[in-house]
Design a protein around this motif. Structure first.
Motif, PDB file in Angstrom:
ATOM      1  N   LEU A  25       0.831  -1.199   0.000  1.00 32.88           N
ATOM      2  CA  LEU A  25       0.000   0.000   0.000  1.00 32.88           C
ATOM      3  C   LEU A  25       0.872   1.257   0.000  1.00 32.88           C
ATOM      4  O   LEU A  25       0.572   2.240  -0.683  1.00 32.88           O
ATOM      5  CB  LEU A  25      -0.933  -0.003   1.212  1.00 32.88           C
ATOM      6  CG  LEU A  25      -2.149  -0.935   1.142  1.00 32.88           C
ATOM      7  CD1 LEU A  25      -2.914  -0.919   2.451  1.00 32.88           C
ATOM      8  CD2 LEU A  25      -3.065  -0.533  -0.014  1.00 32.88           C
ATOM      9  N   HIS A  26       1.934   1.204   0.790  1.00 35.95           N
ATOM     10  CA  HIS A  26       2.869   2.343   0.812  1.00 35.95           C
ATOM     11  C   HIS A  26       3.518   2.507  -0.553  1.00 35.95           C
ATOM     12  O   HIS A  26       3.654   3.635  -1.062  1.00 35.95           O
ATOM     13  CB  HIS A  26       3.926   2.102   1.880  1.00 35.95           C
ATOM     14  CG  HIS A  26       4.985   3.168   1.947  1.00 35.95           C
ATOM     15  ND1 HIS A  26       4.719   4.468   2.309  1.00 35.95           N
ATOM     16  CD2 HIS A  26       6.318   3.124   1.678  1.00 35.95           C
ATOM     17  CE1 HIS A  26       5.818   5.182   2.270  1.00 35.95           C
ATOM     18  NE2 HIS A  26       6.813   4.389   1.894  1.00 35.95           N
ATOM     19  N   LEU A  27       3.920   1.389  -1.170  1.00 37.71           N
ATOM     20  CA  LEU A  27       4.536   1.444  -2.492  1.00 37.71           C
ATOM     21  C   LEU A  27       3.572   2.012  -3.519  1.00 37.71           C
ATOM     22  O   LEU A  27       3.938   2.878  -4.332  1.00 37.71           O
ATOM     23  CB  LEU A  27       4.966   0.033  -2.904  1.00 37.71           C
ATOM     24  CG  LEU A  27       5.757  -0.100  -4.210  1.00 37.71           C
ATOM     25  CD1 LEU A  27       7.108   0.586  -4.088  1.00 37.71           C
ATOM     26  CD2 LEU A  27       5.931  -1.573  -4.560  1.00 37.71           C
ATOM     27  N   PHE A  28       2.323   1.562  -3.482  1.00 39.17           N
ATOM     28  CA  PHE A  28       1.315   2.048  -4.413  1.00 39.17           C
ATOM     29  C   PHE A  28       1.052   3.537  -4.208  1.00 39.17           C
ATOM     30  O   PHE A  28       0.911   4.301  -5.171  1.00 39.17           O
ATOM     31  CB  PHE A  28       0.016   1.259  -4.233  1.00 39.17           C
ATOM     32  CG  PHE A  28      -1.107   1.717  -5.117  1.00 39.17           C
ATOM     33  CD1 PHE A  28      -1.115   1.417  -6.464  1.00 39.17           C
ATOM     34  CD2 PHE A  28      -2.164   2.456  -4.589  1.00 39.17           C
ATOM     35  CE1 PHE A  28      -2.142   1.849  -7.288  1.00 39.17           C
ATOM     36  CE2 PHE A  28      -3.197   2.890  -5.405  1.00 39.17           C
ATOM     37  CZ  PHE A  28      -3.183   2.581  -6.752  1.00 39.17           C
ATOM     38  N   GLY A  29       1.013   3.954  -2.948  1.00 44.86           N
ATOM     39  CA  GLY A  29       0.795   5.368  -2.650  1.00 44.86           C
ATOM     40  C   GLY A  29       1.913   6.243  -3.180  1.00 44.86           C
ATOM     41  O   GLY A  29       1.666   7.332  -3.718  1.00 44.86           O
ATOM     42  N   ARG A  30       3.155   5.745  -3.072  1.00 48.25           N
ATOM     43  CA  ARG A  30       4.281   6.507  -3.595  1.00 48.25           C
ATOM     44  C   ARG A  30       4.209   6.629  -5.121  1.00 48.25           C
ATOM     45  O   ARG A  30       4.552   7.667  -5.685  1.00 48.25           O
ATOM     46  CB  ARG A  30       5.592   5.819  -3.203  1.00 48.25           C
ATOM     47  CG  ARG A  30       5.870   5.761  -1.714  1.00 48.25           C
ATOM     48  CD  ARG A  30       6.310   7.053  -1.140  1.00 48.25           C
ATOM     49  NE  ARG A  30       7.565   7.519  -1.707  1.00 48.25           N
ATOM     50  CZ  ARG A  30       8.199   8.606  -1.307  1.00 48.25           C
ATOM     51  NH1 ARG A  30       7.677   9.360  -0.360  1.00 48.25           N
ATOM     52  NH2 ARG A  30       9.344   8.980  -1.854  1.00 48.25           N
ATOM     53  N   PHE A  35       3.104  10.435  -9.640  1.00 49.44           N
ATOM     54  CA  PHE A  35       2.513  10.789 -10.922  1.00 49.44           C
ATOM     55  C   PHE A  35       1.988  12.224 -10.930  1.00 49.44           C
ATOM     56  O   PHE A  35       1.731  12.782 -11.993  1.00 49.44           O
ATOM     57  CB  PHE A  35       1.391   9.814 -11.286  1.00 49.44           C
ATOM     58  CG  PHE A  35       1.866   8.651 -12.105  1.00 49.44           C
ATOM     59  CD1 PHE A  35       2.247   8.819 -13.420  1.00 49.44           C
ATOM     60  CD2 PHE A  35       1.957   7.386 -11.551  1.00 49.44           C
ATOM     61  CE1 PHE A  35       2.697   7.757 -14.185  1.00 49.44           C
ATOM     62  CE2 PHE A  35       2.411   6.310 -12.292  1.00 49.44           C
ATOM     63  CZ  PHE A  35       2.779   6.489 -13.615  1.00 49.44           C
ATOM     64  N   ALA A  36       1.831  12.807  -9.749  1.00 49.06           N
ATOM     65  CA  ALA A  36       1.441  14.213  -9.690  1.00 49.06           C
ATOM     66  C   ALA A  36       2.521  15.089 -10.332  1.00 49.06           C
ATOM     67  O   ALA A  36       2.227  16.116 -10.945  1.00 49.06           O
ATOM     68  CB  ALA A  36       1.210  14.636  -8.244  1.00 49.06           C
TER      69      ALA A  36
END
Length: 259
Positions: A25-30, A35-36
């Motif tokens: 989840l942390h990896l996905f959030g990063r 991408f911003a």
């Protein structure tokens, strides 16, 4: 030393994978947050077709190089970023009595694989930008791109070492260094030359971020034809010398917190 480093590598992976759901989840959030950065570049080019003569795909290539270099540093030189904590809790004292170099221990014992999200995002951007940038790829240009990434990681690591070295004198880290580390990554979304001649000179002769990002990019897109531009990332490696000297000065002035 390599065998020991690989053991540390395995230990770090195992410890961070104890809670797999939280890790991914942390990896996905990063990945999503990073991408911003790309979205900001894309929105800029919705308004302007070119920025200082650079096209969208050329800027995306530049963005990917900077973000990949920074992400490698975040993963493998994370120990310097959290160094004030090592001083505050007394953990650093243990490093001084072990039969390995202090820098080696700081690097080997602290790796943050959850921060690979930025690296993954950079790979995705590369996959889009490389075939669409209009660059005719040849062995010399592939070498240039490789040097941009590796030498960029070295420069960001040098900035982390400076940040850690200040902690010998202040115990707590100095937040102004984020202007050069995190700020260097954010401003690196675009070729550094767009920020003005003064900034470009500062990022060439003082903090050599432009040496691995802007000048070799000119060679890739054939604005410059001299093969010397291939070597500019290697010149940025000399930045590690004053970083190391400052580290040694700080280490000589270190006094234990007694924790």
């Amino acid at each position: 030393m390599v065998r020991l480093y690989l053991k540390y590598f395995a230990i770090n992976i195992k410890s961070q994978m104890q809670y797999k759901t939280a890790f991914f989840l942390h990896l996905f959030g990063r990945i999503m947050l990073s991408f911003a950065t790309v979205a900001g570049v894309w929105f800029m080019f919705l308004r302007f077709n070119r920025v200082e003569g650079f096209t969208l795909n050329q800027v995306l290539l530049c963005t990917a190089v900077t973000m990949m270099s920074y992400s490698i540093t975040e993963v493998f030189a994370r120990g310097f970023d959290i160094f004030p904590r090592l001083l505050g809790n007394g953990e650093f004292d243990r490093y001084l009595v072990r039969p390995r170099g202090v820098i080696y221990q700081v690097i080997a014992t602290h790796m943050e694989f959850g921060r690979l999200g930025v690296f993954i995002q950079a790979v995705i951007v590369f996959c889009y930008a490389i075939p669409n940038s209009g660059i005719v790829w040849s062995p010399d240009k592939i070498l240039t791109l490789f040097l941009m990434i590796i030498c960029g990681a070295a420069v960001f690591s040098g900035l982390y070492i400076i940040f850690a070295s200040f902690s010998f004198f202040t115990v707590e880290g100095l937040e102004f260094m984020n202007i050069l580390t995190h700020g260097g990554k954010e401003f690196g979304r675009y070729p550094y030359a767009i920020y003005g001649e003064g900034i470009l000179k500062f990022l060439t002769f003082i903090i050599p971020l432009a040496l691995f990002q802007y000048y070799p990019l000119l060679y890739l897109i054939e604005r410059e034809s001299s093969p010397l531009y291939i070597l500019t990332p290697l010149l940025s490696m000399f930045f590690l010398v004053p970083c190391y000297v400052f580290w040694k000065i700080g280490l000589r002035h270190y006094k234990s917190t007694g924790s």
